[in-house]
Design a protein around this motif. Structure first.
Motif, short mmCIF file in Angstrom:
data_model
loop_
_atom_site.label_atom_id
_atom_site.label_comp_id
_atom_site.label_asym_id
_atom_site.label_seq_id
_atom_site.Cartn_x
_atom_site.Cartn_y
_atom_site.Cartn_z
N GLY C 312 0.82 -1.20 0.00
CA GLY C 312 0.00 0.00 0.00
C GLY C 312 0.85 1.25 0.00
O GLY C 312 0.36 2.36 0.17
N MET C 313 2.16 1.06 -0.23
CA MET C 313 3.07 2.19 -0.37
C MET C 313 2.70 2.98 -1.64
O MET C 313 2.05 2.43 -2.53
CB MET C 313 4.48 1.62 -0.51
N SER C 314 3.14 4.25 -1.72
CA SER C 314 2.77 5.04 -2.89
C SER C 314 3.49 4.54 -4.14
O SER C 314 4.53 3.88 -4.06
CB SER C 314 3.13 6.51 -2.67
N ASP C 315 2.92 4.86 -5.32
CA ASP C 315 3.51 4.41 -6.57
C ASP C 315 4.92 4.97 -6.75
O ASP C 315 5.80 4.30 -7.29
CB ASP C 315 2.64 4.85 -7.75
N GLY C 317 7.06 5.55 -4.41
CA GLY C 317 7.92 4.70 -3.59
C GLY C 317 8.25 3.41 -4.33
O GLY C 317 9.41 2.97 -4.36
N VAL C 318 7.27 2.82 -4.95
CA VAL C 318 7.49 1.58 -5.71
C VAL C 318 8.48 1.84 -6.83
O VAL C 318 9.43 1.06 -7.04
CB VAL C 318 6.15 1.05 -6.28
N PHE C 319 8.31 2.95 -7.54
CA PHE C 319 9.20 3.29 -8.65
C PHE C 319 10.64 3.39 -8.16
O PHE C 319 11.55 2.74 -8.68
CB PHE C 319 8.74 4.61 -9.27
N VAL C 320 10.86 4.21 -7.13
CA VAL C 320 12.21 4.49 -6.65
C VAL C 320 12.88 3.22 -6.15
O VAL C 320 14.01 2.88 -6.52
CB VAL C 320 12.17 5.56 -5.54
N PHE C 321 12.17 2.47 -5.31
CA PHE C 321 12.82 1.33 -4.68
C PHE C 321 13.02 0.17 -5.65
O PHE C 321 13.99 -0.57 -5.54
CB PHE C 321 12.05 0.90 -3.43
N SER C 322 12.12 0.04 -6.61
CA SER C 322 12.32 -1.01 -7.60
C SER C 322 13.54 -0.68 -8.46
O SER C 322 14.38 -1.54 -8.74
CB SER C 322 11.04 -1.14 -8.46
N LEU C 323 13.66 0.59 -8.86
CA LEU C 323 14.81 1.00 -9.68
C LEU C 323 16.13 0.77 -8.94
O LEU C 323 17.06 0.15 -9.47
CB LEU C 323 14.66 2.48 -10.04
N LEU C 324 16.19 1.23 -7.68
CA LEU C 324 17.43 1.08 -6.91
C LEU C 324 17.76 -0.40 -6.71
O LEU C 324 18.93 -0.79 -6.69
CB LEU C 324 17.30 1.79 -5.57
N THR C 325 16.72 -1.22 -6.57
CA THR C 325 16.94 -2.65 -6.37
C THR C 325 17.66 -3.25 -7.57
O THR C 325 18.57 -4.07 -7.42
CB THR C 325 15.59 -3.35 -6.16
N PHE C 326 17.26 -2.84 -8.77
CA PHE C 326 17.93 -3.38 -9.95
C PHE C 326 19.39 -2.94 -9.99
O PHE C 326 20.26 -3.67 -10.43
CB PHE C 326 17.18 -2.96 -11.22
#
Lengths: 199, 96, 541, 401
Positions: C312-315, C317-326
């Motif tokens: 339920g995190m904001s979109d 947040g999803v964008f930033v953390f998914s990018l950094l994860t890669f």
């Protein structure tokens, strides 16, 4: 960079690294503060009004002064002025006690109004105010524990100076305890505006 | 073995202490003004200056080897990352 | 050299000889003895955690109740997680091998703060005993999962408070170890051990120590808040009182994601030591490997919320953390390629440590690559909190960190105890372990893709077959594990003398007797060689 | 029909294949190169090291850049898929779901509620997710959607079931004892059937007032109505039952009267029934007083008022799996004309012929092994959990056949 540099620099590096962990420990609470302030600016402002600016300012001033005492006590010991060192350290310990007594009065005043975790006044407050006080008690409580530890540490050191085990040629224990005390001050420098001044 | 650290003169400490006192009075005074959103940033800015004075003079950071300062900045950067990236979530929440 | 060990008579026990009795161990400040204190205590908890895992798998062999009730099952997986993470995998490599090897690798007599080192072990022991105490006191064993998510953890009647304080104390142990190692690496390097002559294991420990230092305080704070929340009901995470349950998850993962790198980085350090030794070849890309350790440690501090993509995190947040994860995947890939290149034109000896190291390469790759599936926002939603994730992190943690640790044990045990285990048995144990491991964890990827959630006591019948395969795999795995541990134990007690340098390693620990003497090196030493000083024309004797 | 709508599964699956494809490629690459090197440079074939090269900057740059680009492409593709999951198509039907320990309750636009999610096939549905207590996660594997139910927040997922059918819904965030039992289904119906259900008396209502009420408050996740064991004690015949409870660790036996039932709903932790885990949350402030009163009324109502139907019992309990009602021979004797029939049974190994009267039938249900009818296998389990009312209803039913 090898053992020939002795344990002085080693002990100091160790202490600084420990202080970094303390910064991060309080940092976690500042993360929570930042987010909850962002969610409830109104609640934070109105709850902050409830805190006593007088107590906060006095505590800030005396804590800064105690930092001066500690810093100067190290210079005094380095110069071999043992009596002055002891005087300055006693001053610091006294200030630590005054700070804690102030804190006690400040907290009891809140408690008297039913403002404490799960206290009778809490259900009447807005969510933002409740979470402000929750953070206030946790943060100042944790800080108070650090003041207590710092005070005890400096007392032990003062006895060491008196006994002569800490002296002009071996003062790293005083320096490290001083660093710890400055950190307590450092944290307060941020707690003060965040909790008392943002109104 | 004799420990040889830098000895800071009392004068420096007293000057720093005076500055800290003045800054405390200033930050309380400024908080009475109506600065809107700038209020928190001013308060934090003054607090940062005060803490820098404590770290560099009272805590001798000015006289330590360079890598001490690098490590300190690293710690602060990490803390800034923790706060900043948390906001990438909470700032954009639809239902705060 | 072997003759010298035999000839030395009563002194050949090195640091193991000398003072005897329990007190000479549990109050010892010798980094080597402390390493062994950790080894025994950590391995005991590993056996407990392994037994719990075995029982969990047994329960899952069929849908419905098999051998226990739901509440027992929930307590078991909570304990399995708490023990394996906080008591085993976080401390195991730094505290055991790091403690033993770090001073040896840099030519020092001990760590910077030997008494603090002992204190760390005591904190570990006290934390571990508190964790055990949480089982038998209060409202029974905690049932929250090792993540202690609020509001469940603040509402459940089980004994979460004591478990939270246990984790707090264990955090102290971890911080003090990291602080000690950082100072040691900075201040105690022997003359000639420059930053570009540090073994890569030391670089890995250095990077790990930074994470221990700068992330663990957040964990301490988080679990302390759980305990405070339970005792005083302050409502810091209660939406009715202005809190936010997701902020708990942020704080928890700010530590617990970097903690993953506390687990894997030292393992990578071990691999960087084993591969050059058994290929008789200079490590390829020394600086690439060293810098990637630091890069992983740093970037690893910025990806925590990929554990929250479905929360339920904001979109944004999803964008930033998914990018950094890669992005954090890249330094790991660089390491793998450099290890592969080190094999090129070497002369490869498939001794047990090397077998574990090579298996690590494959299993860690599977774990890391499936991490891309759970890191990509679109696919994370489906696989999050399913058995896919369980498979993923067991491949990384067990197939990665623990296989590396096992490789390290096989590599350094002859140095620690001065005796050699049975190589043929070790190879058999490795084979059984590897087969069992894949049989146990690979089906979990498929189960997850089919949608079976994790932490499920009971499941729908369509998932039965793969669960049976997985459970059978756990039996094979445990057979291999027990064989391996028995072989190492027997070898350490009664194996033939191993000699100073059984594998032909080039790092400093191989230049002294096995087991090392109490004072490590004869006085101050001057080092003038590289830790990977292999030349063309070298072979295995 | 509307223009074809890409379903969530059709959006996400290609992302899976792309990322898994890249993964498998790299895994094979690493494994094959490793095995080849191990074979080629094994000390039996290659006894001496022949290279000392320890760095190659262009190579390092290549194997840093290529994975970076691939990683970015995988990230972008995954992000695009995620956006589709987040963007609800226009005209989606909105359903609210509330997760609680340990059941889901769906509420539709017209106020109708159900414990399964009924949707029209082919039409997009937006599910707004709430939580009544702790964090749950609403997960439909078939549609690749999942989102946590967080107290104090409203989250959502959307999906479209492109053909009628039944799809599993799981709770994916661990939430306590019966976490794995917190499952239900999406029932995708043809649009006209859905409309009939939506506007008609739904199955939830048909199951009786008490069941509807208990469903609404999530009681049935742990307490059964049919006597079967669960996380908590069964509610079948709860009123007036003797229960042994633990108060501060002391055992105490009391009668489950109105007062006790009220206390055990509002303050469950105080008097926990012995042998059950203390996991029930308090329902204070969660259940309106009127509904609590109604629930207690329904518990108290004599069982005859809510008389169980014998025919339904015979179906629910699985009797008709073995006993026919049309005279045909199955595993057990037929029910047709069973009442008053002369039967030969084995009692203590001796054949005895008796009349199947009410007493015998009662014994044959509760304790079947004592008197097995000759010529039939002794495979019937005892049905001792049936209440007297249910037995009476069953025998009444048998009498009429």
């Amino acid at each position: 960079m090898s053992q020939t540099h002795g344990s002085y620099g080693t002990a100091k590096l160790g202490m600084w690294l420990f202080l970094f962990t303390e910064i991060i420990l309080f940092g976690g609470l500042f993360v929570l503060y930042a987010v909850y302030y962002y969610f409830h600016p109104q609640g934070f402002a109105s709850a902050s009004h409830e805190l006593s600016l007088g107590f906060g300012t006095v505590n800030t001033l005396i804590l800064l002064t105690s930092s001066l005492f500690v810093a100067a006590s190290l210079s005094a010991l380095q110069k071999g002025e043992r009596r002055l060192t002891l005087l300055l350290l006693s001053g610091t310990i006294l200030v630590a006690l005054i700070f804690l007594v102030n804190k006690y009065f400040e907290w009891s005043e809140k408690f008297a109004h039913g403002i404490y975790p799960n206290g009778p006044a809490m259900p009447n407050l807005a969510p933002g105010e409740v979470v402000f006080f929750a953070l206030y008690f946790v943060t100042t409580g944790l800080h108070g524990i650090h003041v207590l530890i710092g005070g005890v540490l400096l007392t032990v050191i003062a006895f060491g100076v008196r006994r002569g085990s800490i002296h002009q040629g071996d003062y790293v224990k005083l320096e490290n305890s001083g660093l710890y005390w400055h950190l307590v001050d450092l944290i307060w420098i941020f707690i003060f505006p965040l909790y008392y001044l943002i109104l | 073995m004799v420990q040889q650290g830098h000895i800071v003169p009392y004068r420096t400490f007293i000057l720093v202490w005076l500055t800290l006192m003045v800054l405390t009075v200033v930050t309380v005074a400024v908080s009475r003004l109506d600065l809107g959103a700038w209020k928190i940033w001013t308060a934090l800015g003054i607090a940062t200056v005060k803490s820098a004075l404590v770290v560099f003079f009272f805590m001798h950071m000015k006289y330590e080897p360079l890598y001490y300062r690098i490590y300190l900045y690293l710690t602060l950067v990490i803390l800034a990352i923790f706060i900043g990236l948390t906001f990438s979530d909470v700032h954009y929440r639809m239902t705060p | 050299m072997e003759e010298s060990i035999k000839a030395a008579g009563s002194d050949d026990r090195g640091f193991l000889g000398g003072e005897r009795g329990l007190r000479s161990w549990i109050f010892s400040t010798d980094h080597k003895r402390i390493a062994l204190l950790y080894l025994w205590s950590i391995m005991s908890f590993f056996l407990v955690g392994m037994t719990l895992g075995f029982l969990i798998r047994l329960e899952l062999i069929a849908p419905g109740a098999t051998i226990m009730g739901a509440q027992t099952y929930n307590a078991l997986f909570t304990l399995h997680g708490v023990i394996m993470i906080f008591l085993f995998i976080i401390p195991v490599v730094p505290a055991v091998l790091g403690n033993f090897l770090l001073p040896l690798h840099i030519g020092a007599e001990d760590v910077a703060f030997p008494r603090l080192n002992l204190l760390s072990w005591w904190f570990y022991l006290i934390g571990a005993l508190m964790a055990l105490a949480s089982l038998f006191t209060g409202g029974g064993p905690p049932d929250t999962g090792w993540t202690f998510y609020v509001p469940f953890s603040t509402q459940t009647t089980t004994n979460v408070t004591v478990a939270a304080w246990a984790v707090f104390v264990l955090g102290f142990s971890s911080i003090l170890t990291g602080l000690n190692f950082l100072t040691t690496i900075h201040r105690l390097r022997a003359t000639g051990v420059t930053w570009n002559r540090l073994p890569l294991f030391v670089w890995a420990i250095y990077a790990t120590a930074w994470i221990q230092l700068l992330a663990t305080p957040i964990l301490g704070l988080t679990v302390a808040l759980i305990a405070i929340e339970r005792i005083f009901q302050i409502g810091l995470f209660d939406p009715a009182r202005g809190g936010d349950p997701l902020m708990y998850q942020h704080l928890f993962w700010i530590y617990s994601h970097p903690a993953v790198y506390i687990m894997i980085l030292p393992g990578m350090g071990i691999i960087s030591e084993i591969i050059p030794t058994f290929s008789r070849r200079r490590i390829f890309g020394y600086w690439a490997i060293a810098v990637s350790s630091l890069a992983i440690a740093f970037a690893g501090s910025m990806v925590w919320s990929h554990h929250m993509l479905a929360s339920g995190m904001s979109d944004m947040g999803v964008f930033v953390f998914s990018l950094l994860t890669f992005l954090v995947a890249i330094p790991s890939a660089v390491k793998v390629f450099n290890w592969l290149a080190t094999l090129y034109k070497g002369t490869i000896w498939l001794a047990p440590p090397m077998l574990y190291a090579l298996t690590f390469l494959v299993l860690f790759s599977i774990g890391g690559l499936t991490g891309l599936v759970v890191g990509s926002a679109g696919t994370a939603i489906h696989t999050h909190d399913t058995h896919f994730v369980v498979g993923h992190f067991h491949y990384v943690m067990f197939g990665g960190a623990i296989f590396a640790f096992f490789g390290g044990l096989h590599y350094w045990l002859p140095k620690i105890y001065g005796r050699m285990y049975n190589l043929r048995l070790a190879t058999w144990a490795w084979g059984i372990l590897t087969v069992g491991f894949n049989l146990l964890y690979f089906p979990m990827f498929i189960l997850g893709m089919q949608g079976m959630p994790r932490r499920y006591y009971d499941y729908l019948p369509q998932y039965t077959t793969l669960n049976v395969v997985s459970t059978v795999g756990s039996w094979i795995l445990i057979a291999g594990l027990l064989l391996m541990l028995w072989n190492l134990w027997r070898g350490s007690r009664s194996g033939p003398p191993a000699g100073m340098n059984p594998w032909g390693g080039r790092t400093l620990e191989w230049t002294i007797a096995s087991p090392p003497p109490k004072e490590n090196f004869p006085g101050e030493i001057v080092v003038s060689t590289d830790p990977y000083d292999y030349h063309t024309g070298e072979g295995h004797s | 029909m509307n223009p074809p709508l890409l379903t969530t599964a059709e959006t996400i699956d290609p992302v899976f294949w792309y990322i898994l494809g890249v993964c498998i490629f790299f895994l094979l690459l690493i494994t094959v190169v490793m095995l080849y090197f191990v074979w080629k440079y094994h000390r039996s074939r290659h006894p001496y090291t022949t290279s000392q090269v320890s760095k190659n900057v262009p190579l390092e740059i290549v194997w840093t850049l290529v994975p970076t680009l691939l990683a970015l492409s995988m990230f972008w593709y995954g992000w695009a898929g995620y956006l589709t999951l987040q963007r609800v198509p226009e005209g989606a039907m909105v359903v609210d779901v509330t997760g609680r320990m340990w059941s889901w309750l769906f509420e539709y636009g017209n106020g109708k509620t159900s414990d399964r999610l009924y949707v029209p096939a082919g039409q997009p549905v937006q599910v707004n997710i709430h939580s009544a207590d702790v964090i749950h996660s609403f997960y439909i594997p078939a549609f690749r959607v999942k989102k946590d139910a967080v107290p104090g927040m409203t989250t959502y997922v959307w999906f479209v079931a492109d053909r009628p059918g039944s799809y599993d819904i799981f709770c994916a965030e661990y939430c306590g004892t019966a976490h794995s039992a917190m499952i239900t289904t999406v029932e995708a119906l043809p649009p006209e059937e859905f409309l009939a259900w939506y506007e008609g008396e739904g199955p939830a209502e048909a199951d009786g007032e008490l069941k509807a009420l208990l469903t609404r408050h999530g009681c049935l996740g742990c307490h059964s109505l049919d006597g079967s064991p669960g996380v908590g004690p069964t509610l079948q015949g709860i009123f007036g039952r003797q229960v042994t409870v633990l108060v501060d660790g002391q055992e105490r036996t009391l009668t489950a009267d109105r007062d006790y039932l009220r206390r055990s709903i509002l303050e469950p932790q105080v008097e926990m029934v012995k042998g059950y885990p203390p996991v029930m949350p308090s329902y204070r402030d969660r259940i309106p007083e009127a509904e609590l009163e109604e629930m207690l009324d329904l518990f108290e109502r004599p069982a005859s008022a809510a008389a169980p139907s014998g025919e339904k019992l015979a179906q629910d309990k699985g009797c008709i799996g073995c006993h026919s009602t049309d005279g045909s021979r199955q595993v057990g004797p037929t029910f047709q004309g069973v009442f008053g029939r002369q039967v030969t049974v084995e009692r203590n190994g001796q054949p005895v012929t008796i009349e199947a009267d009410e007493d015998y039938l009662r014994r044959a249900i509760v304790e079947p092994q004592a008197e097995i009818v000759q010529g039939y296998p002794p495979s019937m389990p005892p049905y001792s959990e049936l209440s007297d009312e249910e037995l009476a209803a069953l025998i009444d039913y048998l009498r009429g056949l």
